[in-house]
Write an enzyme that holds these catalytic residues in place. Structure first.
Site, short mmCIF file in Angstrom:
data_model
loop_
_atom_site.label_atom_id
_atom_site.label_comp_id
_atom_site.label_asym_id
_atom_site.label_seq_id
_atom_site.Cartn_x
_atom_site.Cartn_y
_atom_site.Cartn_z
CB CYS A 44 -0.95 0.00 1.20
SG CYS A 44 -2.21 -1.27 1.13
NE ARG A 47 2.05 -7.10 -2.52
CZ ARG A 47 0.71 -7.11 -2.56
NH1 ARG A 47 0.08 -6.68 -3.63
NH2 ARG A 47 0.02 -7.55 -1.52
CE LYS A 85 -1.38 -0.81 -4.40
NZ LYS A 85 -2.49 0.15 -4.54
#
Length: 441
Positions: free
Chosen positions: A263, A331, A266
């Site tokens: 979250c 990520r 990006k």
């Protein structure tokens, strides 16, 4: 109520399962046949505490189904949620909405009557307007409503967050959508969960603004940690000192190696691109992104400093690879630039993560993986704590010290205090806890 959920990633699977647990009938649909086959056999595509048991319970009760056929999922549905990925687009940081619009196009051709289309995915302001226009362009029936219902789930605590939310945010332009979402979330009214109705664009922007603000708190405390090291102060005490102020609060004031995950990286970039297109400067958010990027890149320098200025030829044990505990999500994890720079500088790296190895091997294939924290410490010149998994909080430091070749404990999450490490014969290098390498570090 019958609900269709497009997407069985993190948001879609957790949301769909929790809605089913509220008593709704939910059909989750995904183009990935292997993922659906796995779910039908009880295999989870993500690691989230409590999710596997909750999925199993609701499947057995007939409230939760999985399919690759969107038409089947829509049969009798009163609402359809779009919960597909919106990753950063390569090169410019814009949110990639190709999965969202592909889902909308397919949806338009299958709808048989009025329905409420709800975007659960994190999307830039104005996306709901584009969805509404695309549905009309592609021949969707009259009376279809489009709403925004952003998620505010923390990985590792998503089920609790869904069932006990701080707020439920609904962006809608008509009563039909508002009434539909109110009915869907009616079970939460017993918990007195606040339900905030706004315009669609406001809801879309609120999601980005919330994540940007939390990211700002993280970058702020990390800069304070650097200042603490320069003036021989303690960032943990500083964080308590400001966090006890109710206007500030204690959350997201933990100094560390920078934020990562699905979250914050990006969403801050997407917010900047939205502002750029609107001709508005976002200087605070821009600086937050810059501070975080440089923060993650600087972590390898801390390991080097703990080893006298060079890691060449050294064996480095790394504890924790995922961007946070209680998830297998890699990520934008701070471990990635850290490990890559250590390797580039001539070190050999052996790492252990309780659940993240499978995902980590995809992005960090050139390292050794250990079966335990103790095994990662064997023969290490330095041991680096990157992710604050609970099991790393109670290590036998005397045993760890005996296993290591060196004495440097580089604690990027301030899991241990310096006295604990010192009593075991280790030198503690924390974040923002006095001068680097000094008696307070």
């Amino acid at each position: 109520m019958r609900i269709a959920m497009i997407g069985t990633g993190y948001v879609g699977l957790v949301s769909g399962t929790c809605l089913a647990d509220f008593g709704h009938h939910v059909t989750c649909v995904d183009k990935d046949a292997a993922k659906i086959a796995g779910l039908l056999e009880g295999r989870m595509p993500i690691w989230e505490p409590g999710l596997e048991a909750l999925v199993k319970a609701n499947v057995e009760r007939g409230r939760l189904e999985f399919t690759t056929d969107l038409g089947t999922a829509l049969d009798g549905a009163e609402a359809v949620f779009i919960a597909v990925g919106t990753p950063s687009r390569r090169g410019d940081g814009h949110a990639d909405l190709s999965f969202v619009f592909a889902a909308v196009e397919e949806l338009a051709g299958l709808l048989q009557g009025p329905i409420v289309v709800v975007t659960k995915s994190t999307v830039p302001v104005g996306t709901g307007d584009k969805i509404a226009a695309l549905l009309k362009e592609k021949g969707a029936p009259d009376g279809v409503s489009v709403a925004s219902n952003p998620e505010f789930l923390r990985e590792g605590a998503a089920i609790a967050d869904f069932k006990h939310p701080d707020r439920i945010l609904v962006g809608a332009e008509d009563d039909k959508a508002r009434e539909c979402l109110a009915e869907i979330y009616r079970p939460l009214f017993l918990n007195r969960a606040p339900m905030l109705f706004t315009g669609r664009r406001t809801a879309e922007l609120t999601k980005y603004a919330a994540n940007a603000f939390l990211a700002t708190k993280i970058s702020f405390i990390n800069e304070m940690a650097d200042l603490c090291e320069a003036v021989d102060a303690d960032v943990q005490d500083l964080a308590r000192g400001i966090g006890l102020d109710n206007r500030i609060g204690p959350k997201f004031l933990h100094a560390g190696p920078g934020y990562g995950g699905s979250c914050f990286p990006k969403d801050t970039l997407a917010l900047l691109r939205t502002a750029e297109e609107a001709g508005i400067r976002q200087r605070i958010v821009s600086t937050v992104v810059e501070v975080n990027d440089s923060r993650k890149e600087a972590m390898a320098d801390r390991v080097s400093a703990a080893l006298g200025g060079s890691v060449a030829g050294k064996r480095i044990g790394v504890l924790g690879l995922t961007f946070k505990p209680n998830t297998d999500d890699m990520r934008d994890a701070p471990s990635i630039p850290l490990v890559r720079r250590l390797i580039e500088s001539g070190a050999s790296v052996v790492a252990f993560d309780p659940v993240g190895r499978e995902q980590a091997e995809k992005v960090l294939p050139a390292i050794e993986y250990a079966a335990s924290a103790e095994a990662a410490a064997d023969g290490a010149d330095a041991l680096v704590i990157v992710t604050e998994w609970d099991e790393f909080r109670a290590l036998d430091l005397d045993d760890i010290a005996k296993r290591m070749r060196g004495t440097a404990l580089v604690d990027l999450r301030n899991v241990y205090n310096p006295d604990e490490a010192h009593s075991a014969g280790l030198v503690h290098f924390g974040i923002g806890r006095g001068r680097i390498g000094g008696k307070s570090s």
